[in-house]
Design an enzyme around this catalytic site. Structure first.
Site, PDB file in Angstrom:
ATOM      1  N   LYS A 116       0.848  -1.196   0.000  1.00  0.00           N
ATOM      2  CA  LYS A 116       0.000   0.000   0.000  1.00  0.00           C
ATOM      3  C   LYS A 116       0.886   1.250   0.000  1.00  0.00           C
ATOM      4  O   LYS A 116       2.096   1.148   0.240  1.00  0.00           O
ATOM      5  CB  LYS A 116      -0.924  -0.022   1.210  1.00  0.00           C
ATOM      6  CG  LYS A 116      -0.202   0.019   2.544  1.00  0.00           C
ATOM      7  CD  LYS A 116      -1.183  -0.242   3.694  1.00  0.00           C
ATOM      8  CE  LYS A 116      -0.472  -0.204   5.027  1.00  0.00           C
ATOM      9  NZ  LYS A 116      -1.332  -0.674   6.115  1.00  0.00           N
TER      10      LYS A 116
ATOM     11  N   TYR B 157      18.477  29.505   9.894  1.00  0.00           N
ATOM     12  CA  TYR B 157      17.308  30.281  10.345  1.00  0.00           C
ATOM     13  C   TYR B 157      17.159  30.192  11.861  1.00  0.00           C
ATOM     14  O   TYR B 157      17.283  29.103  12.435  1.00  0.00           O
ATOM     15  CB  TYR B 157      16.032  29.744   9.704  1.00  0.00           C
ATOM     16  CG  TYR B 157      15.907  30.075   8.237  1.00  0.00           C
ATOM     17  CD1 TYR B 157      15.871  31.400   7.792  1.00  0.00           C
ATOM     18  CD2 TYR B 157      15.808  29.063   7.290  1.00  0.00           C
ATOM     19  CE1 TYR B 157      15.743  31.689   6.443  1.00  0.00           C
ATOM     20  CE2 TYR B 157      15.673  29.340   5.933  1.00  0.00           C
ATOM     21  CZ  TYR B 157      15.646  30.659   5.520  1.00  0.00           C
ATOM     22  OH  TYR B 157      15.521  30.954   4.198  1.00  0.00           O
TER      23      TYR B 157
HETATM   24  C1  PLP Z   1      -0.646  -1.746   6.693  1.00  0.00           C
HETATM   25  C2  PLP Z   1      -1.256  -3.020   7.081  1.00  0.00           C
HETATM   26  C3  PLP Z   1      -0.438  -4.125   7.362  1.00  0.00           C
HETATM   27  C4  PLP Z   1       1.070  -4.046   7.409  1.00  0.00           C
HETATM   28  O1  PLP Z   1       1.472  -3.380   8.569  1.00  0.00           O
HETATM   29  P1  PLP Z   1       3.016  -3.276   8.951  1.00  0.00           P
HETATM   30  O2  PLP Z   1       3.022  -2.699  10.318  1.00  0.00           O
HETATM   31  O3  PLP Z   1       3.629  -2.356   7.949  1.00  0.00           O
HETATM   32  O4  PLP Z   1       3.567  -4.638   8.858  1.00  0.00           O
HETATM   33  C5  PLP Z   1      -1.060  -5.328   7.643  1.00  0.00           C
HETATM   34  N1  PLP Z   1      -2.417  -5.425   7.652  1.00  0.00           N
HETATM   35  C6  PLP Z   1      -3.215  -4.384   7.393  1.00  0.00           C
HETATM   36  C7  PLP Z   1      -4.681  -4.555   7.429  1.00  0.00           C
HETATM   37  C8  PLP Z   1      -2.669  -3.153   7.095  1.00  0.00           C
HETATM   38  O5  PLP Z   1      -3.470  -2.114   6.847  1.00  0.00           O
END
Ligand code: PLP
Length: 372
Positions: free
Chosen positions: A35, A256
Site C-alpha cells: 500500500k 534560520y
Molecule cells: C498496513 C497493514 C499491514 C502491514 O502493517 P506493517 O506494520 O507495515 O507490517 C497489515 N495489515 C493491514 C490490514 C494493514 O493495513
C-alpha cells in the site's frame, strides 16, 4: 544537471528482508503489503525485490491495476475492500480478492453481477476499533456472505493494535479465537510486528501473514529493537552531496533562527536536502547523518532545500571532505555504512513508515538492482 539528491531502492535488500520474514513464519503464506505505493518506494521499483511473496496486499484499486500490469497473476488483496459498487467490476475483471468489513460491502456484493465468485477476507474488529465487524456481529456477516452466489471462499481476518508494544496480541487473539472457533476458512492476522515478535507463541496460526514495514527494512518496534538487530537491511537510501563548506569560529551561528551556535571553531557542510524533499523539518541539531560514510549530526534548522551538518568528526578522523562529498540522510552509504531510517524518524518524533512514504515527488528515485 539535476540537484544531487537521490532516493535509491535496493532490490537485494527487499529480497533479503522477505527471506528474513519467511524464516520467522516458515509455514505461512506471505502477503507483501505494498500500500501507499510500496511504502513510498514505488510499486514498479519494489516489484522485482518482492515478487517472491505469495501475494500483494494494498488499498488502492489503481495500485492493484499496476500490480497486474507488471504481469503478476497471483493473489492481490484489497485490505479495505471496495469503496463503491463499481469497484467490484474491477475486482471481477482483475481477479482481486477483497476484504469485507461492513454491511454496505455485503450489500454491494449481493447486487453484483459476476460469472466468477469472489474470494473475500471477512474482517473482524477484535479491539482496534477501526474497520471490521464486532465479534458479536461477525457470525451473522459470515452467514450472509456464505449464502451469496457471488462469494467463493471466505477467509477470516483481523488486525492487531499492539503487536509492537507491551500490550501485545493476546487480548485480540482471545476475542478472535472465540468468535471464529467453529468457522471454516483460512486465517490472516499478523502484521510485521506480530510476525517478528509473536509468531512462535501465537495461539492462532496465521495462514496468511501481512508484513509491510519489515520488508522495507525498518523495525516496527524501534527503539526497543533495531532493524539491524532483526537482521533487516535498508531498502531505501536517501542521499545527496555537499554544496558548500563553512568554517565557523566560536560563537558563530547557523541557519534560520540561529538555532545552533558553535562552541569552538568547526567546519560545517551544506547539503542539498530540505523539507521540500520530504526530509522532516522537525529534525534539528543532533539528528544523525553520514558524510563520506562517517557518522555525524545535523546542526541548526532544516531549510526548504538545504541542511547543515557538523564536519568536525570527519576532520578528527582525517577523512577528507568538500564540495561534492557524499551525504547519506538514511540508508546505505557508498562503502556500506548504514544509517537506520528509524533513528532519523525518532529525531522528528515519528516512525520510519512516515519518512519513507513522504519522500517528495521532486526527488529522483532509482532502482539499485545489483546483487539481486
Ligand atoms: C498496513 C497493514 C499491514 C502491514 O502493517 P506493517 O506494520 O507495515 O507490517 C497489515 N495489515 C493491514 C490490514 C494493514 O493495513
Amino acid at each position: 544537471m539535476p540537484r544531487p539528491i537521490l532516493a535509491t531502492v535496493h532490490t537485494a535488500a527487499l529480497q533479503h528482508n522477505l527471506a528474513r520474514v519467511r524464516q520467522s513464519v516458515p509455514d505461512a503464506r506471505l502477503w507483501a503489503v505494498v500500500k501507499a505505493n510500496a511504502y513510498g518506494h514505488g510499486i514498479e521499483r519494489a516489484f522485482e525485490g518482492l515478487r517472491g511473496a505469495d501475494g500483494f496486499a494494498l488499498l488502492d484499486l489503481a495500485e492493484a491495476e499496476r500490480v497486474r500490469r507488471l504481469g503478476w497473476r497471483g493473489p492481490v488483496l484489497l485490505l479495505e475492500g471496495v469503496f463503491e459498487a463499481r469497484d467490484l467490476e474491477l475486482c471481477s475483471r482483475l481477479d482481486l480478492w477483497h476484504a469485507v468489513h461492513c454491511d454496505e460491502q455485503i450489500d454491494m456484493l449481493a447486487a453484483h453481477k459476476t460469472q466468477v465468485p469472489h474470494r473475500v477476507f471477512l474482517k473482524m474488529n477484535s479491539g482496534m476499533n477501526r474497520l471490521g465487524f464486532t465479534p458479536g456481529r461477525y457470525r451473522a456477516a459470515w452467514t450472509r456472505l456464505n449464502a451469496l452466489p457471488q462469494v467463493d471462499e471466505i477467509s477470516l481476518m483481523t488486525h492487531f493494535s499492539d503487536a509492537d508494544g507491551p500490550r501485545g496480541i493476546a487480548y485480540q487473539e482471545e476475542v478472535f479465537g472465540q468468535a471464529t472457533a467453529d468457522l471454516p476458512g483460512e486465517r490472516s492476522l499478523a502484521n510485521s510486528a506480530a510476525t517478528l515478535r509473536h509468531a512462535s507463541q501465537a495461539r492462532i496460526k496465521s495462514d496468511w501473514v501481512r508484513p509491510g514495514i519489515v520488508l522495507y527494512g525498518s523495525a516496527p518496534d524501534f527503539p526497543e529493537q533495531t532493524a539491524a538487530g532483526w537482521g533487516l537491511q535498508p531498502t531505501m537510501t536517501l542521499s545527496t552531496r555537499l554544496l558548500g563548506v563553512q568554517h565557523l569560529a566560536a560563537g558563530d551561528t547557523v541557519g534560520y533562527g540561529s538555532r545552533f551556535q558553535a562552541e569552538q571553531a568547526m567546519p560545517i557542510g551544506v547539503a542539498a536536502c530540505g523539507y521540500a524533499d520530504g526530509y522532516p523539518r522537525l529534525c534539528d541539531t543532533g539528528t544523525p547523518v553520514l558524510v563520506n560514510g562517517v557518522r555525524t549530526r545535523l546542526v541548526g534548522r532544516v531549510s526548504m532545500d538545504m541542511v547543515t551538518v557538523d564536519l568536525g568528526p570527519l576532520e578528527k578522523a582525517g577523512v577528507p571532505f568538500g564540495f561534492g562529498s557524499e551525504v547519506t540522510l538514511w540508508g546505505r552509504a557508498a562503502k556500506g555504512e548504514v544509517l537506520a531510517i528509524d533513528e532519523v524518524a525518532r529525531c522528528a518524533g515519528t516512525v520510519g513508515y512516515e519518512l519513507m512514504c513522504a519522500v517528495a515527488p521532486r526527488v529522483n528515485m532509482v532502482v539499485d538492482g545489483s546483487g539481486s
